[in-house]
Design an enzyme around this catalytic site. Sequence first.
Site, PDB file in Angstrom:
ATOM      1  CB  VAL A   9      30.255  40.648  42.352  1.00 32.81           C
ATOM      2  CG1 VAL A   9      29.517  39.422  41.855  1.00 32.81           C
ATOM      3  CG2 VAL A   9      30.709  41.505  41.197  1.00 32.81           C
ATOM      4  CB  SER A  10      31.944  42.687  47.167  1.00 34.63           C
ATOM      5  OG  SER A  10      30.690  42.432  47.749  1.00 34.63           O
ATOM      6  CB  THR A  11      36.157  42.295  44.542  1.00 39.51           C
ATOM      7  OG1 THR A  11      36.030  40.920  44.156  1.00 39.51           O
ATOM      8  CG2 THR A  11      36.101  42.417  46.049  1.00 39.51           C
ATOM      9  CD  GLN A  14      33.248  38.664  44.801  1.00 36.62           C
ATOM     10  OE1 GLN A  14      32.629  39.709  44.788  1.00 36.62           O
ATOM     11  NE2 GLN A  14      33.275  37.862  45.846  1.00 36.62           N
TER      12      GLN A  14
END
Length: 187
Positions: A9-11, A14
């Site tokens: 996931v990017s952040t 999340q």
Amino acid sequence: MKVALYARVSTSDQTVENQKLRLIEYAKSQGFEYDFYEETETTRKTRPVKQKLLAKLRQGMYTSCIVYKLDRWARSSTELILDCTELVSKGIGFISLSDNLDFSTAAGQLQFQILAAFAQFERSLISERTKEGLRRAKSQGRPPGRPKGSKDGKKRKKSGYILREANKRKQKDEAIGVNKSIESYLD
């Protein structure tokens, strides 16, 4: 058969839980022994967990890499093609559950070749557009490249950059058994 499961996931807001559930469920249904790799808060250039996994795949520790979706593995078609080409050429399977792709099968290899052709086409189009833009700028008497911005006139700090680069070189050397002080990398 031991496989690697990879979720990203990017952040930090999340969660990989949905990906994790599907990946583990699939591995168990196929009777695979697995290790799970999870990555959060990544940037375009830094994905240390993925790099660690790639190193283990190259060493032959896993027979396949399984991801929930192709975009969880790579951020661009070029990156996807380069990584998958390397893995497939080494006989390592690559499976994307949501995309229903298995590059270790004949049908999967055909799909991979089609994806590679589209990626090459995309690179060619980008190159053509760039060259056309440079020709247009030259014909209008403008210098090539991006326009100067507010940060271009200011001197940029180098102290952090130099130390980061020295640490990178030190880590590379340590990986092959060469141990030197950080000062020796600062020249």
